[in-house]
Scaffold this active site. Structure first.
Site, mmCIF file in Angstrom:
data_model
loop_
_atom_site.group_PDB
_atom_site.id
_atom_site.type_symbol
_atom_site.label_atom_id
_atom_site.label_comp_id
_atom_site.label_asym_id
_atom_site.label_seq_id
_atom_site.Cartn_x
_atom_site.Cartn_y
_atom_site.Cartn_z
ATOM 1 N N HIS A 1 34.790 -33.152 37.316
ATOM 2 C CA HIS A 1 33.469 -32.471 37.282
ATOM 3 C C HIS A 1 32.882 -32.151 35.959
ATOM 4 O O HIS A 1 33.761 -31.647 34.985
ATOM 5 C CB HIS A 1 33.728 -31.317 38.149
ATOM 6 C CG HIS A 1 33.834 -31.493 39.556
ATOM 7 N ND1 HIS A 1 33.060 -32.076 40.558
ATOM 8 C CD2 HIS A 1 35.284 -31.368 40.194
ATOM 9 C CE1 HIS A 1 33.565 -31.980 41.579
ATOM 10 N NE2 HIS A 1 35.086 -31.596 41.458
ATOM 11 N N TYR B 1 24.172 -31.217 32.654
ATOM 12 C CA TYR B 1 24.758 -32.489 32.440
ATOM 13 C C TYR B 1 24.657 -33.222 31.389
ATOM 14 O O TYR B 1 25.716 -34.207 31.094
ATOM 15 C CB TYR B 1 24.533 -33.275 33.783
ATOM 16 C CG TYR B 1 24.913 -32.848 35.099
ATOM 17 C CD1 TYR B 1 26.011 -32.485 35.723
ATOM 18 C CD2 TYR B 1 23.552 -32.434 35.858
ATOM 19 C CE1 TYR B 1 26.189 -31.998 37.062
ATOM 20 C CE2 TYR B 1 23.697 -31.927 37.107
ATOM 21 C CZ TYR B 1 24.943 -31.515 37.663
ATOM 22 O OH TYR B 1 25.131 -30.967 38.682
#
Length: 146
Positions: free
Chosen positions: A101, A24
């Site tokens: 996302h 991430y």
């Protein structure tokens, strides 16, 4: 004054920048908020930026958006694959919607490939990292002006 874009973030995104930085990245959710606000300002819009780990809170915010927002950007996170309630709230909101996302959910585990939100979204941005939020703001600005 134009209604704001609601940028809604689901569970564990409060840990962005700390949790699994190899997947991430190190950008925090506060950094993402600034990115969204800057992108919205460039489009002559404002942002109402929120995060919750609770499905019902997200549903409440989506219902609030129906009257208070011009569109929704949603990163449903862990609720992507499970929440019919969020999908139904999005249908009821009747607003332009971009699903975001940070990672490419289609390159990950098989169970992550299905999204209830994608079924009702105008666009899906996955795998562009946090830059996907900026792209979502730009695209949603086009949708709300159409």
């Amino acid at each position: 004054m134009t209604k704001p874009l609601f940028v809604l973030n689901g569970p564990n995104l409060n840990l962005l920048g700390q949790r699994e930085p190899d997947k991430y990245g190190t950008t925090t959710l506060a950094d993402v908020q600034l990115l969204c606000e800057e992108a919205a300002t460039e489009q002559g819009l404002t942002v109402d930026f929120r995060q919750s780990n609770h499905e019902g809170t997200l549903v409440d915010w989506i219902q609030e958006a129906r009257a208070e927002a011009c569109g929704i950007i949603l990163n449903p996170a862990g609720y992507t694959t499970t929440s019919v309630a969020i999908m139904d709230a999005l249908l009821a909101a009747e607003l332009p919607l971009v699903e975001v996302h940070v990672t490419n959910i289609h390159q990950r585990e098989e169970f992550r490939h299905h999204s209830y939100v994608s079924k009702v979204a105008n666009a899906v941005i996955a795998g562009a990292g946090v830059h996907g939020y900026q792209l979502a703001v730009q695209h949603l600005a086009r949708l709300v002006r159409a």
